[in-house]
Design an enzyme around this catalytic site. Structure first.
Site, PDB file in Angstrom:
ATOM      1  N   SER A   1      -5.063   6.999  -9.682  1.00 46.91           N
ATOM      2  CA  SER A   1      -5.142   7.551  -8.329  1.00 46.91           C
ATOM      3  C   SER A   1      -6.573   7.896  -7.924  1.00 46.91           C
ATOM      4  O   SER A   1      -6.850   8.115  -6.739  1.00 46.91           O
ATOM      5  CB  SER A   1      -4.266   8.802  -8.208  1.00 46.91           C
ATOM      6  OG  SER A   1      -2.896   8.475  -8.310  1.00 46.91           O
TER       7      SER A   1
ATOM      8  N   GLY B   1      -5.422   6.073  -2.574  1.00 45.55           N
ATOM      9  CA  GLY B   1      -5.670   5.631  -1.216  1.00 45.55           C
ATOM     10  C   GLY B   1      -4.699   6.125  -0.171  1.00 45.55           C
ATOM     11  O   GLY B   1      -3.852   6.993  -0.401  1.00 45.55           O
TER      12      GLY B   1
ATOM     13  N   CYS C   1       3.963  11.534  -5.550  1.00 44.57           N
ATOM     14  CA  CYS C   1       2.630  11.423  -4.965  1.00 44.57           C
ATOM     15  C   CYS C   1       2.561  10.331  -3.898  1.00 44.57           C
ATOM     16  O   CYS C   1       3.149  10.486  -2.834  1.00 44.57           O
ATOM     17  CB  CYS C   1       1.596  11.240  -6.064  1.00 44.57           C
ATOM     18  SG  CYS C   1      -0.084  11.672  -5.543  1.00 44.57           S
ATOM     19  N   LEU C   2       1.867   9.212  -4.133  1.00 46.16           N
ATOM     20  CA  LEU C   2       1.852   8.144  -3.144  1.00 46.16           C
ATOM     21  C   LEU C   2       3.268   7.647  -2.885  1.00 46.16           C
ATOM     22  O   LEU C   2       3.620   7.314  -1.740  1.00 46.16           O
ATOM     23  CB  LEU C   2       0.966   6.986  -3.605  1.00 46.16           C
ATOM     24  CG  LEU C   2       0.882   5.785  -2.648  1.00 46.16           C
ATOM     25  CD1 LEU C   2       0.312   6.188  -1.296  1.00 46.16           C
ATOM     26  CD2 LEU C   2       0.059   4.658  -3.264  1.00 46.16           C
TER      27      LEU C   2
ATOM     28  N   GLN D   1       4.760   9.755  -0.238  1.00 43.93           N
ATOM     29  CA  GLN D   1       4.246   9.444   1.098  1.00 43.93           C
ATOM     30  C   GLN D   1       4.853   8.146   1.636  1.00 43.93           C
ATOM     31  O   GLN D   1       5.213   8.060   2.815  1.00 43.93           O
ATOM     32  CB  GLN D   1       2.726   9.358   1.051  1.00 43.93           C
ATOM     33  CG  GLN D   1       2.045  10.650   0.641  1.00 43.93           C
ATOM     34  CD  GLN D   1       0.624  10.433   0.145  1.00 43.93           C
ATOM     35  OE1 GLN D   1       0.018   9.395   0.391  1.00 43.93           O
ATOM     36  NE2 GLN D   1       0.094  11.420  -0.562  1.00 43.93           N
TER      37      GLN D   1
ATOM     38  N   ASN E   1      -3.024  15.588  -7.422  1.00 41.46           N
ATOM     39  CA  ASN E   1      -4.163  14.708  -7.167  1.00 41.46           C
ATOM     40  C   ASN E   1      -3.829  13.828  -5.974  1.00 41.46           C
ATOM     41  O   ASN E   1      -3.236  12.767  -6.121  1.00 41.46           O
ATOM     42  CB  ASN E   1      -4.466  13.839  -8.391  1.00 41.46           C
ATOM     43  CG  ASN E   1      -5.505  12.779  -8.073  1.00 41.46           C
ATOM     44  OD1 ASN E   1      -6.252  12.893  -7.112  1.00 41.46           O
ATOM     45  ND2 ASN E   1      -5.542  11.723  -8.862  1.00 41.46           N
TER      46      ASN E   1
ATOM     47  N   GLY F   1      -5.146  12.917  -1.601  1.00 43.67           N
ATOM     48  CA  GLY F   1      -5.983  13.184  -0.447  1.00 43.67           C
ATOM     49  C   GLY F   1      -5.249  13.067   0.872  1.00 43.67           C
ATOM     50  O   GLY F   1      -5.826  13.292   1.935  1.00 43.67           O
ATOM     51  N   TYR F   2      -3.944  12.709   0.804  1.00 46.83           N
ATOM     52  CA  TYR F   2      -3.118  12.548   1.994  1.00 46.83           C
ATOM     53  C   TYR F   2      -1.840  13.365   1.823  1.00 46.83           C
ATOM     54  O   TYR F   2      -1.435  13.683   0.698  1.00 46.83           O
ATOM     55  CB  TYR F   2      -2.778  11.076   2.228  1.00 46.83           C
ATOM     56  CG  TYR F   2      -3.999  10.237   2.553  1.00 46.83           C
ATOM     57  CD1 TYR F   2      -4.331   9.945   3.870  1.00 46.83           C
ATOM     58  CD2 TYR F   2      -4.836   9.774   1.541  1.00 46.83           C
ATOM     59  CE1 TYR F   2      -5.463   9.195   4.164  1.00 46.83           C
ATOM     60  CE2 TYR F   2      -5.970   9.034   1.827  1.00 46.83           C
ATOM     61  CZ  TYR F   2      -6.276   8.747   3.149  1.00 46.83           C
ATOM     62  OH  TYR F   2      -7.409   8.025   3.436  1.00 46.83           O
TER      63      TYR F   2
ATOM     64  N   HIS G   1       2.707  16.225  -9.421  1.00 46.10           N
ATOM     65  CA  HIS G   1       2.951  15.401 -10.606  1.00 46.10           C
ATOM     66  C   HIS G   1       3.811  16.140 -11.630  1.00 46.10           C
ATOM     67  O   HIS G   1       3.288  16.915 -12.432  1.00 46.10           O
ATOM     68  CB  HIS G   1       1.619  14.995 -11.250  1.00 46.10           C
ATOM     69  CG  HIS G   1       0.887  13.957 -10.469  1.00 46.10           C
ATOM     70  ND1 HIS G   1       0.975  12.613 -10.740  1.00 46.10           N
ATOM     71  CD2 HIS G   1       0.066  14.059  -9.394  1.00 46.10           C
ATOM     72  CE1 HIS G   1       0.242  11.927  -9.879  1.00 46.10           C
ATOM     73  NE2 HIS G   1      -0.326  12.798  -9.054  1.00 46.10           N
TER      74      HIS G   1
ATOM     75  N   GLU H   1       5.115  15.004 -14.242  1.00 42.69           N
ATOM     76  CA  GLU H   1       4.819  14.569 -15.609  1.00 42.69           C
ATOM     77  C   GLU H   1       3.581  15.283 -16.149  1.00 42.69           C
ATOM     78  O   GLU H   1       3.228  15.100 -17.312  1.00 42.69           O
ATOM     79  CB  GLU H   1       4.602  13.049 -15.646  1.00 42.69           C
ATOM     80  CG  GLU H   1       3.239  12.553 -15.239  1.00 42.69           C
ATOM     81  CD  GLU H   1       2.954  12.656 -13.752  1.00 42.69           C
ATOM     82  OE1 GLU H   1       1.783  12.514 -13.358  1.00 42.69           O
ATOM     83  OE2 GLU H   1       3.898  12.887 -12.972  1.00 42.69           O
TER      84      GLU H   1
END
Length: 364
Positions: free
Chosen positions: A45, A223, A248-249, A252, A290, A292-293, A333, A335
């Site tokens: 990431s 990203g 996480c991503l 999103q 972790n 940024g979005y 996260h 994990e």
């Protein structure tokens, strides 16, 4: 040897080079974890980013062969206050400096990371360059070039696996879509005897369902989720077919697939001490983060999503569940790797949901 960290706003930090002698350009961010630098530098990431560690001493327990979250680190560099040259730990195989030399990653030490962190908190994540070790530079030229540099938007394609591979077990079959997967996620599924098949980020819904999964895991990754709209389309097709768990991503992308929007945080959440409230139980968990979005909760109206978790620090969204289908996601996260294990139970919840869904299908 001397090395500079030069930011696009004109700020210049002079420090000592470690790792690779080469230069590097990336988005400069900070992480507040006190330990876990090995997992951080190997977390996919961080692809395209130069990571500033706020804890003042880094590298003191070295690097070992067990704690990597990916085989090839994608981080563009690391910034530290003090780098330990002589680590002390019984698991240590090599030093941080030696690893960075091997992987061609530049680092800089002996700079004021407190000042840099305050700057990022004030101005937001910012483009920066780590200059080549020992090289004198024209600062004005570097800043002008940096300001005109467009950072890449294909980070997921860079870090995802190129082809499917199995991680066998005799329990539930899980197809894990790799957007930049940390190995900790795979480890937690294997620990529960899941029969895991890891597939590339651009695998179609038809290919995924052909594996006959009991559940689908949407992994973390780097990203902007807007850069991989094809992944959103796939998640939309999978919704309602089998249970889904996103991290996480993956969280999103799931939100966008259900009609919600996302936005860029000023300086992101990166660390191992972020408090998150579970709105269904009232319990507060300390989490590893972790990203940024974030998901924009103002866009949830009209979707079939409910908010399950929220960040204590800034009130941003940290978890969602679908009202009609067996699907849930979290922004943090569970994990850990590194970080607290307060949220590890979510993997057990995923197993339970897969079992319950299978039972409903058998007796439908």
């Amino acid at each position: 040897m001397k090395r500079y960290l030069i930011l696009e706003d004109g700020t210049v930090f002079e420090g000592t080079a470690f790792g690779s002698d080469s230069a590097s350009v990336g988005e400069v961010v900070f992480n507040t974890s006190m330990t876990g630098y090995q997992e951080i530098l190997s977390d996919p990431s961080y692809c395209g980013q130069i990571v500033t560690m706020t804890y003042p001493l880094i590298g003191n327990y070295g690097i070992n062969s067990d704690d990597f979250e990916s085989i090839e680190p994608a981080v563009k560099g690391m910034v530290v206050r003090e780098m330990a040259e002589f680590p002390s730990n019984f698991r240590c195989n090599t030093t941080l400096d030696e690893l960075f030399r091997t992987k061609n990653i530049p680092g800089i030490a002996e700079i004021d990371t407190r000042k840099l962190t305050r700057l990022i908190r004030s101005k937001g994540s910012i483009k920066g360059v780590l200059t080549a070790a020992g090289e004198e530079v024209n600062v004005a030229e570097v800043i002008a070039e940096l300001q005109g540099t467009q950072l890449p938007h294909n980070q997921v394609a860079q870090v995802s696996t190129a082809r499917p591979y199995p991680s066998p077990g005799r329990g539930k079959r899980v197809v894990l879509i790799d957007y930049g997967m940390k190995h900790g996620i795979l480890r937690e599924l294997n620990k529960r005897d899941c029969d895991v098949i890891v597939v590339p980020y651009n695998t179609t819904a038809q290919e995924i369902l052909a594996w006959g999964p009991d559940g689908i895991m949407l992994s973390n990754g780097p990203g902007d989720p807007k850069d991989v709209e094809e992944c959103v389309d796939v998640v939309r097709e999978l919704l309602g077919q089998v249970p889904i768990f996103g991290i996480c991503l993956g969280h999103q992308l799931f939100a966008r697939a259900c009609g919600a929007g996302t936005f860029k945080l000023k300086f992101g959440h990166r660390g191992g001490n972020h408090p998150v409230k579970d709105l269904t139980t009232g319990r507060v968990e300390i989490t590893s983060q972790n990203h940024g979005y974030a998901v924009d909760e103002d866009t949830l109206q009209g979707t079939r999503l409910k908010v399950t978790h929220r960040a204590i620090n800034d009130g941003t969204n940290e978890g969602l569940a679908h009202l009609d289908y067996p699907a849930f996601t979290v922004q943090y996260h569970p994990e850990s790797s590194p970080g607290p294990e307060d949220s590890n139970y979510l993997f057990d919840r995923f197993i339970d949901i897969m079992s319950a869904t299978r039972k409903e299908q058998q007796y439908a």
